[in-house]
Write a protein that holds these residues in place. Structure first.
Motif, PDB file in Angstrom:
ATOM      1  N   CYS A  38    -100.210  11.119  96.914  1.00 28.69           N
ATOM      2  CA  CYS A  38     -98.838  11.079  97.416  1.00 28.69           C
ATOM      3  C   CYS A  38     -97.946  12.053  96.656  1.00 28.69           C
ATOM      4  CB  CYS A  38     -98.267   9.658  97.310  1.00 28.69           C
ATOM      5  SG  CYS A  38     -98.797   8.539  98.616  1.00 28.69           S
ATOM      6  N   LYS A  39     -98.111  12.095  95.345  1.00 33.68           N
ATOM      7  CA  LYS A  39     -97.249  12.966  94.524  1.00 33.68           C
ATOM      8  C   LYS A  39     -97.566  14.440  94.725  1.00 33.68           C
ATOM      9  CE  LYS A  39     -94.486  11.653  92.403  1.00 33.68           C
ATOM     10  NZ  LYS A  39     -93.117  11.232  92.750  1.00 33.68           N
ATOM     11  N   THR A  40     -98.815  14.759  95.021  1.00 33.55           N
ATOM     12  CA  THR A  40     -99.189  16.164  95.237  1.00 33.55           C
ATOM     13  C   THR A  40     -99.200  16.524  96.713  1.00 33.55           C
ATOM     14  OG1 THR A  40    -101.548  15.576  95.285  1.00 33.55           O
ATOM     15  CG2 THR A  40    -100.602  16.227  93.152  1.00 33.55           C
ATOM     16  N   ASN A  41     -99.108  15.490  97.568  1.00 31.23           N
ATOM     17  CA  ASN A  41     -99.195  15.687  99.017  1.00 31.23           C
ATOM     18  C   ASN A  41    -100.473  16.431  99.388  1.00 31.23           C
ATOM     19  OD1 ASN A  41     -98.025  15.142 101.537  1.00 31.23           O
ATOM     20  ND2 ASN A  41     -97.210  17.220 101.702  1.00 31.23           N
ATOM     21  N   SER A  42    -101.567  16.016  98.730  1.00 30.92           N
ATOM     22  CA  SER A  42    -102.859  16.658  98.971  1.00 30.92           C
ATOM     23  C   SER A  42    -103.982  15.681  98.650  1.00 30.92           C
ATOM     24  CB  SER A  42    -103.006  17.909  98.106  1.00 30.92           C
ATOM     25  OG  SER A  42    -104.294  18.469  98.251  1.00 30.92           O
ATOM     26  N   LEU A  43    -105.083  15.801  99.392  1.00 31.37           N
ATOM     27  CA  LEU A  43    -106.256  14.950  99.170  1.00 31.37           C
ATOM     28  C   LEU A  43    -107.189  15.538  98.113  1.00 31.37           C
ATOM     29  CD1 LEU A  43    -106.418  12.439 101.016  1.00 31.37           C
ATOM     30  CD2 LEU A  43    -108.383  13.487 102.134  1.00 31.37           C
ATOM     31  N   LEU A  44    -106.959  16.783  97.720  1.00 31.68           N
ATOM     32  CA  LEU A  44    -107.876  17.467  96.814  1.00 31.68           C
ATOM     33  C   LEU A  44    -108.000  16.810  95.436  1.00 31.68           C
ATOM     34  CD1 LEU A  44    -107.071  21.188  97.700  1.00 31.68           C
ATOM     35  CD2 LEU A  44    -108.922  19.744  98.559  1.00 31.68           C
ATOM     36  N   PRO A  45    -106.908  16.339  94.801  1.00 29.82           N
ATOM     37  CA  PRO A  45    -107.053  15.712  93.483  1.00 29.82           C
ATOM     38  C   PRO A  45    -107.930  14.469  93.502  1.00 29.82           C
ATOM     39  CG  PRO A  45    -104.776  16.343  93.841  1.00 29.82           C
ATOM     40  CD  PRO A  45    -105.478  16.524  95.150  1.00 29.82           C
ATOM     41  N   SER A  46    -107.736  13.589  94.484  1.00 31.59           N
ATOM     42  CA  SER A  46    -108.526  12.359  94.510  1.00 31.59           C
ATOM     43  C   SER A  46    -109.988  12.648  94.826  1.00 31.59           C
ATOM     44  CB  SER A  46    -107.954  11.364  95.533  1.00 31.59           C
ATOM     45  OG  SER A  46    -108.071  11.841  96.851  1.00 31.59           O
ATOM     46  N   ILE A  47    -110.252  13.629  95.668  1.00 28.53           N
ATOM     47  CA  ILE A  47    -111.638  14.016  95.958  1.00 28.53           C
ATOM     48  C   ILE A  47    -112.325  14.491  94.680  1.00 28.53           C
ATOM     49  CG2 ILE A  47    -113.095  15.727  97.114  1.00 28.53           C
ATOM     50  CD1 ILE A  47    -111.197  15.618  99.486  1.00 28.53           C
ATOM     51  N   THR A  48    -111.609  15.282  93.891  1.00 26.73           N
ATOM     52  CA  THR A  48    -112.172  15.832  92.653  1.00 26.73           C
ATOM     53  C   THR A  48    -112.447  14.732  91.636  1.00 26.73           C
ATOM     54  OG1 THR A  48    -110.927  17.887  93.015  1.00 26.73           O
ATOM     55  CG2 THR A  48    -111.811  17.503  90.809  1.00 26.73           C
ATOM     56  N   ILE A  49    -111.480  13.848  91.422  1.00 29.73           N
ATOM     57  CA  ILE A  49    -111.668  12.753  90.456  1.00 29.73           C
ATOM     58  C   ILE A  49    -112.776  11.822  90.913  1.00 29.73           C
ATOM     59  CG2 ILE A  49    -110.564  10.792  89.304  1.00 29.73           C
ATOM     60  CD1 ILE A  49    -107.881  12.227  89.728  1.00 29.73           C
ATOM     61  N   HIS A  50    -112.795  11.513  92.188  1.00 34.20           N
ATOM     62  CA  HIS A  50    -113.828  10.634  92.752  1.00 34.20           C
ATOM     63  C   HIS A  50    -115.213  11.236  92.495  1.00 34.20           C
ATOM     64  CE1 HIS A  50    -114.488   7.567  96.209  1.00 34.20           C
ATOM     65  NE2 HIS A  50    -115.561   7.615  95.446  1.00 34.20           N
ATOM     66  N   PHE A  51    -115.353  12.528  92.739  1.00 32.34           N
ATOM     67  CA  PHE A  51    -116.632  13.201  92.523  1.00 32.34           C
ATOM     68  C   PHE A  51    -117.042  13.173  91.046  1.00 32.34           C
ATOM     69  CE2 PHE A  51    -118.491  17.178  90.944  1.00 32.34           C
ATOM     70  CZ  PHE A  51    -119.783  17.021  91.416  1.00 32.34           C
ATOM     71  N   ILE A  52    -116.113  13.554  90.157  1.00 29.75           N
ATOM     72  CA  ILE A  52    -116.440  13.609  88.724  1.00 29.75           C
ATOM     73  C   ILE A  52    -116.825  12.235  88.202  1.00 29.75           C
ATOM     74  CG2 ILE A  52    -115.540  14.093  86.409  1.00 29.75           C
ATOM     75  CD1 ILE A  52    -113.745  16.212  87.647  1.00 29.75           C
ATOM     76  N   ASN A  53    -116.085  11.218  88.609  1.00 29.79           N
ATOM     77  CA  ASN A  53    -116.371   9.853  88.149  1.00 29.79           C
ATOM     78  C   ASN A  53    -117.755   9.395  88.614  1.00 29.79           C
ATOM     79  OD1 ASN A  53    -115.500   7.051  87.160  1.00 29.79           O
ATOM     80  ND2 ASN A  53    -115.949   6.667  89.310  1.00 29.79           N
ATOM     81  N   ASN A  54    -118.070   9.608  89.883  1.00 29.61           N
ATOM     82  CA  ASN A  54    -119.371   9.205  90.402  1.00 29.61           C
ATOM     83  C   ASN A  54    -120.507  10.043  89.821  1.00 29.61           C
ATOM     84  OD1 ASN A  54    -117.794   7.515  91.938  1.00 29.61           O
ATOM     85  ND2 ASN A  54    -118.797   7.986  93.870  1.00 29.61           N
ATOM     86  N   PHE A  55    -120.247  11.334  89.631  1.00 27.74           N
ATOM     87  CA  PHE A  55    -121.256  12.226  89.051  1.00 27.74           C
ATOM     88  C   PHE A  55    -121.585  11.806  87.623  1.00 27.74           C
ATOM     89  CE2 PHE A  55    -122.366  16.091  86.663  1.00 27.74           C
ATOM     90  CZ  PHE A  55    -123.491  16.484  87.366  1.00 27.74           C
TER      91      PHE A  55
END
Length: 352
Positions: free
Chosen positions: A231-248
Motif C-alpha cells: 500500500c505504501k509503495t503502491n506496488s506488488l514488487l516489494p511483497s513478492i521479493t520478501i515472500h520469495f526470500i523468506n521461502n527461499f
C-alpha cells in the motif's frame, strides 16, 4: 403570521440523503466482499480439485499409483508448481472478467526507488524472522491441549533436479501466485474502501487460507506486513521479493538439514547468524526510513491512494459488513474445518 422558515425539512432531507448514500455504499461493499470471498474459495477449491483430477488422469494413463506418493518427490513438485500457478491466476482472471475491475489498476507493479526498496526488504525479512518464532511458539504449545499439527513440511529431494523443483515450487511460485491473489486481487480491490481495512481483511483471509495452525499466525503477521508495504509503495514488487526470500531461506535450511551437507551444530549457528543479520538490517532500515521517508509509517483508515474512498463507515463497520457476507463466511468456515482436521480433531472425535 409567522414567516420563519422551517429548517427541519432541510435537516431531514440531508439525513435522508446521507442514509441513502450509506445504504448504497453498504450494498457495494457487501457485493465486493462477497465476490472476493468466492474468489478466495475458488482459489482454494481449484487447487484441491485440479490436483485430484491430475492424479486420476496419471493413474489412468500409467497405472502407477506411486508417481505422486510422498516418496516420489519430483512428480509432486511438478504437480505443485502446475496446480499452484493455475489456482491463483485462473480464478483471478475470471474474477476480473465478471467483476468489471481493471486488472492493471487493481494490481499495481510500479518500480520502487532503490533507496526505499532495499530498506523495505530488510524490514520485511526482520519481521519474517520474528513471525517465525511466533509461529513456532503457537505450534509447540498446542500440545498442552492434547492437539498436534498433522501437517509435515519436510519436502527436500535427494537429487539436484529435485531440489531445484523444490525451490521453484516452494519459493518462486508462491511468491507470485499468493501475492497476486491476496495482495493483488483481494487487497487491491478493497483499497477503495480504505487501506487499513484492505490490509486487515486481506491478512485475515491469507492466514486462514493456509489451513493449519503452524502457518496461520505466521501467514497472518506476514500478510499484514506485505499488505502495508504494498500500500505504501503502491506496488506488488516489494511483497513478492520478501515472500520469495523468506521461502527461499526456509527451503535452503531444509535442504541443508536433510542432505547432511553440514551437521546440526553448524546449521543452528548459520540459522542464528542469519536471523541476527536480518534483524540488525531491519533496525537500521527502520531508522533510515523514519528519517528519510517519514510518511512511510503513517496511515489512517480513510487513506487509499488513487482510489475512491468510502468515508461513511468506521473501520469496525467495514469489517463487520465484509465478514458477514456469504462468500467470506463460507470460505472461512471451510478454512476453519481444514485447520481442525490438520490438528487431528476429527480423528480424536472418531476415536472417542
Amino acid at each position: 403570521m409567522n414567516n420563519t422558515p422551517n429548517y427541519s425539512n432541510y435537516v431531514n432531507s440531508d439525513e435522508i440523503l446521507k442514509n441513502n448514500i450509506k445504504q448504497l455504499e453498504r450494498k457495494k461493499l457487501r457485493k465486493t466482499s462477497n465476490g472476493l470471498g468466492f474468489f478466495v474459495l475458488s482459489y482454494n477449491l481449484f487447487m484441491i480439485v485440479s490436483a485430484i483430477i491430475i492424479e486420476i488422469i496419471l493413474l489412468a494413463v500409467t497405472g502407477d499409483s506411486s508417481l505422486l506418493s510422498s516418496s516420489n518427490t519430483v512428480p509432486m513438485f511438478l504437480l505443485t508448481i502446475f496446480v499452484s500457478t493455475l489456482s491463483a491466476f485462473i480464478p483471478g482472471l475470471f474474477y476480473f472478467l465478471f467483476s468489471g475491475n481493471n486488472i492493471f489498476e487493481t494490481i499495481p507493479v510500479h518500480k520502487v526507488k532503490a533507496d526505499l526498496f532495499f530498506p523495505i526488504i530488510a524490514i520485511g525479512m526482520a519481521a519474517a524472522m520474528i513471525a517465525n518464532y511466533a509461529s513456532e511458539i503457537v505450534s509447540n504449545n498446542f500440545s498442552l491441549f492434547g492437539l498436534e499439527n498433522q501437517i509435515s513440511f519436510e519436502n527436500s529431494a535427494p537429487t539436484l533436479f529435485g531440489n531445484i523443483l523444490y525451490i521453484i515450487s516452494t519459493a518462486i511460485v508462491p511468491a507470485f501466485a499468493e501475492e497476486f491473489a491476496f495482495r493483488g486481487v483481494v487487497m487491491g480491490t478493497l483499497r477503495k474502501y480504505g487501506d487499513v481495512f484492505a490490509i486487515i481483511t486481506s491478512a485475515i483471509l491469507f492466514g486462514a487460507m493456509h489451513g493449519n495452525i503452524s502457518q496461520i499466525p505466521f501467514a497472518f503477521i506476514l500478510g499484514l506486513i506485505f499488505a502495508y508495504i504494498d500500500c505504501k509503495t503502491n506496488s506488488l514488487l516489494p511483497s513478492i521479493t520478501i515472500h520469495f526470500i523468506n521461502n527461499f531461506y526456509a527451503v535452503m535450511i531444509d535442504i541443508l538439514n536433510t542432505s547432511n551437507i553440514v551437521n546440526d551444530k553448524i546449521l543452528n549457528i548459520v540459522y542464528i547468524i542469519v536471523v541476527i543479520v536480518f534483524c540488525l538490517l531491519g533496525i537500521i532500515s527502520f531508522i533510515y526510513l523514519s528519517n528519510n521517508y517519514k510518511y512511510f509509517f503513517k496511515m489512517d483508515n480513510k487513506s487509499g491512494t488513487n482510489y475512491q474512498i468510502i468515508s461513511e463507515f468506521s473501520l469496525k463497520e467495514k469489517i463487520i459488513e465484509c465478514f458477514s457476507t456469504f462468500g467470506v463466511l463460507i470460505s472461512l468456515s471451510i478454512f476453519f474445518v481444514t485447520t481442525l482436521y490438520s490438528l487431528g480433531i476429527f480423528g480424536n472425535i472418531t476415536t472417542n
